[in-house]
Design a protein around this motif. Structure first.
Motif, mmCIF file in Angstrom:
data_model
loop_
_atom_site.group_PDB
_atom_site.id
_atom_site.type_symbol
_atom_site.label_atom_id
_atom_site.label_comp_id
_atom_site.label_asym_id
_atom_site.label_seq_id
_atom_site.Cartn_x
_atom_site.Cartn_y
_atom_site.Cartn_z
ATOM 1 N N TYR A 158 0.845 -1.207 0.000
ATOM 2 C CA TYR A 158 0.000 0.000 0.000
ATOM 3 C C TYR A 158 0.874 1.249 0.000
ATOM 4 N N GLN A 159 1.895 1.252 0.854
ATOM 5 C CA GLN A 159 2.756 2.434 0.989
ATOM 6 C C GLN A 159 3.577 2.666 -0.272
ATOM 7 N N ASN A 160 4.044 1.586 -0.892
ATOM 8 C CA ASN A 160 4.799 1.731 -2.146
ATOM 9 C C ASN A 160 3.948 2.398 -3.225
ATOM 10 N N LEU A 161 2.701 1.918 -3.372
ATOM 11 C CA LEU A 161 1.818 2.472 -4.401
ATOM 12 C C LEU A 161 1.496 3.932 -4.099
ATOM 13 N N THR A 174 -1.197 -1.882 -11.619
ATOM 14 C CA THR A 174 -0.898 -2.244 -13.014
ATOM 15 C C THR A 174 0.459 -1.709 -13.497
ATOM 16 N N TYR A 175 1.072 -0.792 -12.727
ATOM 17 C CA TYR A 175 2.426 -0.346 -13.075
ATOM 18 C C TYR A 175 3.374 -1.539 -13.118
ATOM 19 N N LEU A 216 7.528 -5.648 -8.400
ATOM 20 C CA LEU A 216 7.717 -5.214 -7.014
ATOM 21 C C LEU A 216 7.954 -6.479 -6.195
ATOM 22 N N PHE A 217 9.161 -6.585 -5.662
ATOM 23 C CA PHE A 217 9.569 -7.789 -4.922
ATOM 24 C C PHE A 217 9.421 -7.490 -3.429
ATOM 25 N N VAL A 237 11.157 -3.981 -2.921
ATOM 26 C CA VAL A 237 12.249 -3.583 -3.810
ATOM 27 C C VAL A 237 11.689 -3.521 -5.238
ATOM 28 N N ILE A 238 11.868 -2.381 -5.896
ATOM 29 C CA ILE A 238 11.368 -2.208 -7.269
ATOM 30 C C ILE A 238 12.475 -2.611 -8.239
#
Lengths: 339, 339
Positions: free
Chosen positions: B218-221, B229-230, B308-309, B334-335
């Motif tokens: 959630y925080q990453n998005l 969908t990114y 997104l790992f 980790v992106i």
């Protein structure tokens, strides 16, 4: 620009500052020679909780919160916490910091964790990944004896080479700051390798860790092309008296004499004759509270200008020990200077 | 300039690359659906050594050495290693890497360690503190069962919610590189907080960890202002089937649907019906070898462009569990993008 220096070091062009620090200790440390320097001295070894482990978590929580308060920051301003302890799976840290709601990097460097945490904290701030972070660590005599040796109730005898795990937690707020006179800056770091001299005696941790301390101190002086006299003090974590002697000998073999600069937190924190702590104090908390309480005060007062802080860790568990493995050491050096 | 993004994230302006990766696994993983993707598949669960723990150390050693070789680097070019495992006091890591002579940062993030290590590795390289570093982690079914549950000889029954600790080690060389087409870059990270929903069942790790995974995804998005969908895939570590359901539910409560992107390494690594692994694989090694073997291949081939790992960890020890503590979770994102 921050830059790599030599083989194992980094120097920070815009050095992060230690904006606040806090130390908390148990009853035995509160009777030792450095007692007056610690922020909180508890008469209760479980810090109001039901077990050694919960008491250790409570220490960390209090140390982190006090360090943030002393730095005049709010919890919400802390972007990361770098923390760890001696217990399997870092349970003291987990339950101590879980409700702080701060993104966490869990660390294990045995009793070198304070150096590992300050290294990563200052790398993070100097790189601009955060304005303000916390590094924290702890140890507890009761939980550590249960983890590594015998339950306290067993009442085992301790050889004179043994050290006594300090009950204490130290926390540090590391952040960006205007470079004012008297600011306490982390100007560089030297990260240690694991060094294994084949020692197997878990009651002689000083001998296990001294080679790693000698290695990283040697490397720091070499990478930065400095003499020991550059530093007012070179401060190891918990080598104790036996480890200190080995450290001096190993460095002398390489033409380096640090006997005028050396101080060991484990030797200073207890009156080892009076308090029956044998070779000295040990544990992550030993170097952490000595730094947070005593060492930083000497720097703030201007008594010292520059110190090399080198907490030392012994890498073992009861499983590795019982399976006949050696006890290698590791040490991480942090250069702390008064501006 | 690297920069802080939102509340918990960092983006790298000059993203470090994964220059090489290696995966090694045991006999059970070698019979699973991803077997062909792993570099080394051992028929011997102790990897030629005398104990589970020594076998785990041997895995790490081999994984790190192979990753360095595949990156076309020499050991002497690796400035730091960021590594950890599940065992108390990180003994698998210590004895696996001690002879490599590389400065070390010991990490503990339970099964999220691969994400923690890749985060710190990429932060270090992107800041110019190193040209080349290694992140590595491992887990071993035998050593983990002995550490956390029962010795294998006891033959305890396992509930269907239980996961099966993967025997495997993954290692990654992260470094600066010319930004060529097809390079595998770490473009950003989101560091997780400890999340405690009060779950206490150590045979249902998925439920312990899902809230932390949901929180960091959630925080990453939010931090990067992205839709799910990114990413071609959002890849959690070892939630298993039960944890996956909880993850979907928690994110849906916040208006986010990742069911089209989600993949869980624990679900993929075994044929859970055929191999009797119940809810799925787990352990630091589960996400690490799935990333090193399977996921990075999809990125290298161009099948996927962006993932997104998000390896996930459950924070407990037998001591905390037996003292009645909850099992909080933590996860680090980790992106990873193909240029």
């Amino acid at each position: 620009m921050n830059k790599m220096v030599g083989k194992q070091s980094v120097s920070f062009s815009d050095p992060p500052c230690i904006l606040g620090s806090a130390s908390i200790c148990g009853p035995k440390e509160a009777e030792g020679p450095l007692a007056d320097y610690f922020d909180i001295r508890s008469e209760d070894p479980t810090f109001g909780k039901d077990s050694w482990e919960e008491g250790e978590s409570e220490m960390i929580r209090q140390a982190v919160e006090l360090a943030i308060k002393k730095a005049d920051k709010k919890k919400e301003e802390i972007r990361y916490i770098f923390a760890g302890d001696l217990l399997g799976q870092l349970i003291a840290t987990t339950f101590g910091i879980k409700d702080l709601d701060i993104p966490v990097f869990g660390l294990y460097g045995a009793c070198s964790t304070c150096g590992e945490g300050l290294s990563l904290a200052s790398m993070t701030v100097a790189a601009g990944y955060a304005d303000c972070v916390v590094a924290a660590t702890s140890s507890h005599f009761g939980s550590a004896e249960k983890q590594f040796r015998f339950p306290l109730e067993y009442g085992n005898q301790r050889p004179l080479s043994a050290t006594w795990t300090v009950t204490g937690s130290g926390a540090f707020v590391v952040g960006k700051a205007e470079p004012e006179e008297g600011a306490i800056q982390i100007t560089g770091i030297t990260t240690g390798r694991i060094v294994d001299y084949g020692v197997k005696d878990s009651f002689n941790m000083g001998a296990c860790m001294a080679p790693a301390a000698a290695d990283v101190i040697y490397q720091n002086l070499k990478d930065f092309d400095r003499k020991p006299t550059y530093y007012d003090r070179i401060i190891t974590g918990d080598l104790g008296k036996i480890g200190q002697k080995i450290l001096f000998d190993l460095l002398k073999d390489n033409g380096i004499d640090i006997s005028n600069q050396h101080m060991d937190c484990g030797i200073e924190i207890f009156d080892n004759e009076e308090q029956d702590t044998h070779s000295g104090g040990s544990g992550c908390g030993c170097s952490a509270i000595t730094l947070a309480g005593y060492v930083l005060k000497q720097l703030r007062d201007g008594t010292w200008k520059r110190v090399l802080f080198v907490p030392t860790g012994a890498l073992l568990s009861t499983v590795s020990y019982n399976e006949g493995q050696n006890i290698p050491g590791v040490a991480h050096a942090v250069i702390i200077e008064r501006r």
